[in-house]
Design a protein around this motif. Structure first.
Motif, PDB file in Angstrom:
ATOM      1  N   PRO A  28       0.806  -1.230   0.000  1.00 20.59           N
ATOM      2  CA  PRO A  28       0.000   0.000   0.000  1.00 20.59           C
ATOM      3  C   PRO A  28       0.832   1.271   0.000  1.00 20.59           C
ATOM      4  CG  PRO A  28       0.102  -0.907   2.218  1.00 20.59           C
ATOM      5  CD  PRO A  28       0.805  -1.898   1.316  1.00 20.59           C
ATOM      6  N   ASN A  29       2.157   1.127   0.126  1.00 22.35           N
ATOM      7  CA  ASN A  29       3.017   2.296   0.241  1.00 22.35           C
ATOM      8  C   ASN A  29       3.611   2.758  -1.081  1.00 22.35           C
ATOM      9  OD1 ASN A  29       2.864   2.481   3.177  1.00 22.35           O
ATOM     10  ND2 ASN A  29       3.993   0.566   3.166  1.00 22.35           N
ATOM     11  N   GLN A  30       3.154   2.174  -2.181  1.00 23.32           N
ATOM     12  CA  GLN A  30       3.620   2.606  -3.494  1.00 23.32           C
ATOM     13  C   GLN A  30       2.416   3.080  -4.297  1.00 23.32           C
ATOM     14  OE1 GLN A  30       2.672   0.466  -6.428  1.00 23.32           O
ATOM     15  NE2 GLN A  30       1.317  -0.418  -4.889  1.00 23.32           N
ATOM     16  N   ILE A  57      -3.397  -6.890   0.779  1.00 27.79           N
ATOM     17  CA  ILE A  57      -2.671  -5.632   0.969  1.00 27.79           C
ATOM     18  C   ILE A  57      -1.782  -5.777   2.197  1.00 27.79           C
ATOM     19  CG2 ILE A  57      -2.917  -3.162   1.384  1.00 27.79           C
ATOM     20  CD1 ILE A  57      -5.651  -3.335  -0.009  1.00 27.79           C
ATOM     21  N   ALA A  58      -0.497  -5.530   2.024  1.00 26.24           N
ATOM     22  CA  ALA A  58       0.468  -5.754   3.099  1.00 26.24           C
ATOM     23  C   ALA A  58       0.146  -4.890   4.312  1.00 26.24           C
ATOM     24  CB  ALA A  58       1.877  -5.454   2.598  1.00 26.24           C
ATOM     25  N   SER A  59       0.194  -5.505   5.498  1.00 33.11           N
ATOM     26  CA  SER A  59       0.018  -4.761   6.747  1.00 33.11           C
ATOM     27  C   SER A  59       1.383  -4.272   7.231  1.00 33.11           C
ATOM     28  CB  SER A  59      -0.632  -5.661   7.800  1.00 33.11           C
ATOM     29  OG  SER A  59       0.315  -6.606   8.295  1.00 33.11           O
ATOM     30  N   LYS A  60       1.404  -3.620   8.377  1.00 32.80           N
ATOM     31  CA  LYS A  60       2.675  -3.172   8.944  1.00 32.80           C
ATOM     32  C   LYS A  60       3.407  -4.296   9.667  1.00 32.80           C
ATOM     33  CE  LYS A  60       1.369   1.691   9.399  1.00 32.80           C
ATOM     34  NZ  LYS A  60       1.201   2.838  10.322  1.00 32.80           N
ATOM     35  N   THR A  61       2.726  -5.416   9.866  1.00 31.22           N
ATOM     36  CA  THR A  61       3.325  -6.564  10.544  1.00 31.22           C
ATOM     37  C   THR A  61       3.962  -7.490   9.515  1.00 31.22           C
ATOM     38  OG1 THR A  61       1.613  -6.450  12.252  1.00 31.22           O
ATOM     39  CG2 THR A  61       2.895  -8.485  12.113  1.00 31.22           C
ATOM     40  N   ASN A  62       5.202  -7.818   9.691  1.00 32.84           N
ATOM     41  CA  ASN A  62       5.919  -8.659   8.726  1.00 32.84           C
ATOM     42  C   ASN A  62       5.145  -9.915   8.370  1.00 32.84           C
ATOM     43  OD1 ASN A  62       7.931  -6.782   9.050  1.00 32.84           O
ATOM     44  ND2 ASN A  62       9.566  -8.265   9.336  1.00 32.84           N
ATOM     45  N   ASN A  63       4.994 -10.136   7.069  1.00 32.55           N
ATOM     46  CA  ASN A  63       4.395 -11.352   6.519  1.00 32.55           C
ATOM     47  C   ASN A  63       2.914 -11.518   6.826  1.00 32.55           C
ATOM     48  OD1 ASN A  63       6.221 -12.950   4.851  1.00 32.55           O
ATOM     49  ND2 ASN A  63       7.512 -13.034   6.684  1.00 32.55           N
ATOM     50  N   TYR A  64       2.216 -10.426   7.112  1.00 28.50           N
ATOM     51  CA  TYR A  64       0.764 -10.497   7.317  1.00 28.50           C
ATOM     52  C   TYR A  64       0.071  -9.477   6.419  1.00 28.50           C
ATOM     53  CZ  TYR A  64       1.023 -13.841  11.086  1.00 28.50           C
ATOM     54  OH  TYR A  64       1.222 -14.991  11.798  1.00 28.50           O
ATOM     55  N   LEU A 109      -7.240  -1.131   8.310  1.00 25.06           N
ATOM     56  CA  LEU A 109      -6.452  -0.669   7.167  1.00 25.06           C
ATOM     57  C   LEU A 109      -6.860   0.748   6.789  1.00 25.06           C
ATOM     58  CD1 LEU A 109      -4.503  -1.146   4.793  1.00 25.06           C
ATOM     59  CD2 LEU A 109      -6.417  -2.174   3.546  1.00 25.06           C
ATOM     60  N   LYS A 110      -5.902   1.641   6.762  1.00 26.47           N
ATOM     61  CA  LYS A 110      -6.130   3.004   6.304  1.00 26.47           C
ATOM     62  C   LYS A 110      -5.223   3.258   5.106  1.00 26.47           C
ATOM     63  CE  LYS A 110      -7.533   4.897  10.787  1.00 26.47           C
ATOM     64  NZ  LYS A 110      -7.261   5.905  11.850  1.00 26.47           N
ATOM     65  N   LEU A 111      -5.823   3.423   3.971  1.00 29.92           N
ATOM     66  CA  LEU A 111      -5.054   3.589   2.740  1.00 29.92           C
ATOM     67  C   LEU A 111      -4.701   5.054   2.528  1.00 29.92           C
ATOM     68  CD1 LEU A 111      -7.023   1.148   0.415  1.00 29.92           C
ATOM     69  CD2 LEU A 111      -4.894   0.728   1.638  1.00 29.92           C
ATOM     70  N   VAL A 112      -3.439   5.297   2.342  1.00 31.74           N
ATOM     71  CA  VAL A 112      -2.941   6.652   2.104  1.00 31.74           C
ATOM     72  C   VAL A 112      -2.898   6.905   0.603  1.00 31.74           C
ATOM     73  CG1 VAL A 112      -1.008   8.225   2.442  1.00 31.74           C
ATOM     74  CG2 VAL A 112      -1.576   6.545   4.220  1.00 31.74           C
ATOM     75  N   SER A 113      -3.338   8.087   0.189  1.00 29.91           N
ATOM     76  CA  SER A 113      -3.315   8.423  -1.240  1.00 29.91           C
ATOM     77  C   SER A 113      -1.885   8.648  -1.709  1.00 29.91           C
ATOM     78  CB  SER A 113      -4.140   9.692  -1.494  1.00 29.91           C
ATOM     79  OG  SER A 113      -5.483   9.484  -1.132  1.00 29.91           O
ATOM     80  N   HIS A 114      -1.535   8.018  -2.823  1.00 34.35           N
ATOM     81  CA  HIS A 114      -0.223   8.206  -3.435  1.00 34.35           C
ATOM     82  C   HIS A 114      -0.411   8.701  -4.856  1.00 34.35           C
ATOM     83  CE1 HIS A 114       2.079   6.216  -0.247  1.00 34.35           C
ATOM     84  NE2 HIS A 114       1.102   5.325  -0.196  1.00 34.35           N
TER      85      HIS A 114
END
Length: 484
Positions: A118-120, A133-140, A207-212
């Motif tokens: 989600p960071n790209q 969608i990848a979370s902030k927790t590794n591999n989740y 999940l909060k999606l940031v606009s890129h």
């Protein structure tokens, strides 16, 4: 009769090895193909003379390719592998993580699967049926599901899914979905967990999606001590000879992969500085421009759709004449058969006349997302029944509205959201007997599947109660759903 069939070769994750590229080139040359396109879902699209189809099937049986002819499904697994290491991200994801997940898919998905960071901003997040969608927790991973036969809205999985379980969760959801069995989210969650005994985690943070912004994905760009090269063509067509030369140079430079983007272009990563000039020479030899304006690179156009491509070219040319700035916006042209997401969507209204011409080939509806957010499927009608010649001016006005909105971040959009919600819950009512048609449920009597919009009903559709024609149904908002 259409003399060409369209071969779609699925490349999971948009990852194309050198050997696979050369196999595609050999196939194209053997069957007299001059140009190849890359698809919206990071696949490969090849126009084939129809009389070659059976021979090509025999040829492909000797290659390890997943393919279909004349398919609009675009069921390829989409990943943000292409963006990894070259666009800004704070994610734990590595290129190896994507490859490990893809290796675990032991079946060929029919549902569209997205596996994204989600960071790209390069790869859209929610264009699949199953969006991991990848979370902030590794591999989740979060999972957002777009499964209209089960759920009318985009629906979130109640837990986080472990990387090694992604393929198993996707496979079992697809098998159940294809069985047409109705199921609640709670029962679905329990059913999948009973089968897999997966390593789920509780969702502790929604999940909060940031606009890129869509990054500029063309040309030479330096990352560390190496370069990556993005190659885009405004027609989306690359000659077979050029792709063969790309493969040869990749081999010479010990580059084993090219990466297909969802914008129908491709990237080559890890070009060493001493090899930079060779790529410059190759681009010059084949007259490849890598200086396109961003005005024309933020469009999503259906694969194999010549009229949509012509409309895109016309609008880009008009934008250029009018000197329109549209940075921050993405556009999609839809034909009613292909579901495309973008901030601004131009829907073609089907023409029923047999006497249509290029310039009078039907009118268009224009929509944009609520708050102009890229990571949503909630759309607001901007203008309806727009003539071809009026599109540029209306889109210019819409871009102005977009920038006005961005300059007023504190202004609430509650009225827009209510408008979007109303559109979402429109049903159609027979004006004679007041029977309603709701796309959520379809119509069993007329064999209309759930999820079928009223506009896509056949002209022969009649009221199941009083036999009134389709034209006698009028739109209305289902107030009970709106209150919910």
């Amino acid at each position: 009769m259409n003399t060409h069939a369209f071969l779609r070769i699925y490349m999971p994750g948009g990852i194309l090895s050198h050997d696979e590229l050369m196999d595609v080139v050999k196939l194209a040359k053997k069957f007299r193909v001059r140009t190849i396109q890359f698809g919206l879902r990071q696949d490969i699209n090849i126009p084939i003379e129809r009389h070659f189809v059976e021979d090509i099937k025999l040829y492909l049986n000797n290659l390890d390719f997943d393919y279909e002819f004349d398919s609009r499904s675009g069921r390829n697994i989409v990943t943000s592998y292409v963006a990894n290491t070259i666009f800004a991200s704070e994610s734990w994801l590595t290129e190896g993580t994507y490859l490990d997940i893809l290796d675990l898919f032991d079946y060929k998905p029919k549902l569209r699967v997205n596996i994204v960071d989600p960071n790209q901003g390069l790869v859209p997040l929610l264009t699949g049926n199953l969006n991991f969608i990848a979370s902030k927790t590794n591999n989740y991973w979060y999972l957002n599901m777009d499964l209209p036969l089960w759920f009318p809205d985009l629906t979130s999985w109640p837990g986080l899914i472990y990387s090694d379980d992604i393929s198993k969760v996707a496979k079992n959801i697809e098998e159940l979905y294809n069985s047409m069995v109705k199921i609640s989210l709670e029962d679905l969650f329990a059913h999948i967990n009973d089968i897999l005994h997966g390593n789920n985690r509780r969702v502790e943070q929604e999940l909060k999606l940031v606009s890129h912004r869509l990054p500029y994905y063309e040309g030479f760009n330096k990352t560390g001590d190496k370069y990556w090269l993005g190659i885009y063509k405004r027609t989306y067509s690359f000659t077979v000879d050029f792709l063969e030369a790309v493969g040869d140079l990749c081999f010479q430079n010990h580059l084993n992969k090219i990466c297909i983007t969802p914008w129908r272009s491709f990237l080559i990563k890890d070009i060493k500085e001493e090899h930079w000039q060779g790529w410059i020479n190759l681009l010059g030899l084949y007259s490849i421009n890598i200086r396109h304006s961003s005005v024309e690179m933020n469009w999503r156009v259906p694969d194999f759709d010549t009229s949509a491509l012509e409309l895109k070219m016309y609008l880009v040319n008009e934008f250029d004449k009018m000197d329109i700035r549209n940075y921050g916006l993405t556009f999609a042209i839809r034909d009613g058969k292909t579901d495309l997401d973008a901030i601004v969507v131009i829907d073609k209204i089907p023409v029923k006349s047999m006497f249509k011409t290029k310039q009078s080939s039907g009118n268009y509806n224009i929509y944009h997302t609520v708050d102009f957010e890229p990571n949503t499927k909630e759309y607001i009608t901007y203008s309806k029944d727009v003539a071809y010649s009026s599109l540029p001016q209306l889109l210019q006005q819409l871009t102005k509205k977009f920038y006005e909105h961005k300059n007023q971040p504190s202004k609430t959009e509650s009225l827009q959201k209510l408008e979007a919600k109303k559109e979402k819950y429109v049903i159609y009512q027979c004006k004679h007997c007041f029977t309603t048609y709701d796309q959520q449920y379809g119509d069993n009597i007329n064999c209309i599947n759930p999820g079928t919009t009223f506009n896509l009903l056949p002209d022969s559709f009649r009221c199941p109660v009083c036999d009134a024609p389709k034209a006698d149904f009028e739109p209305m908002v289902d107030e009970l759903k709106l209150k919910d």
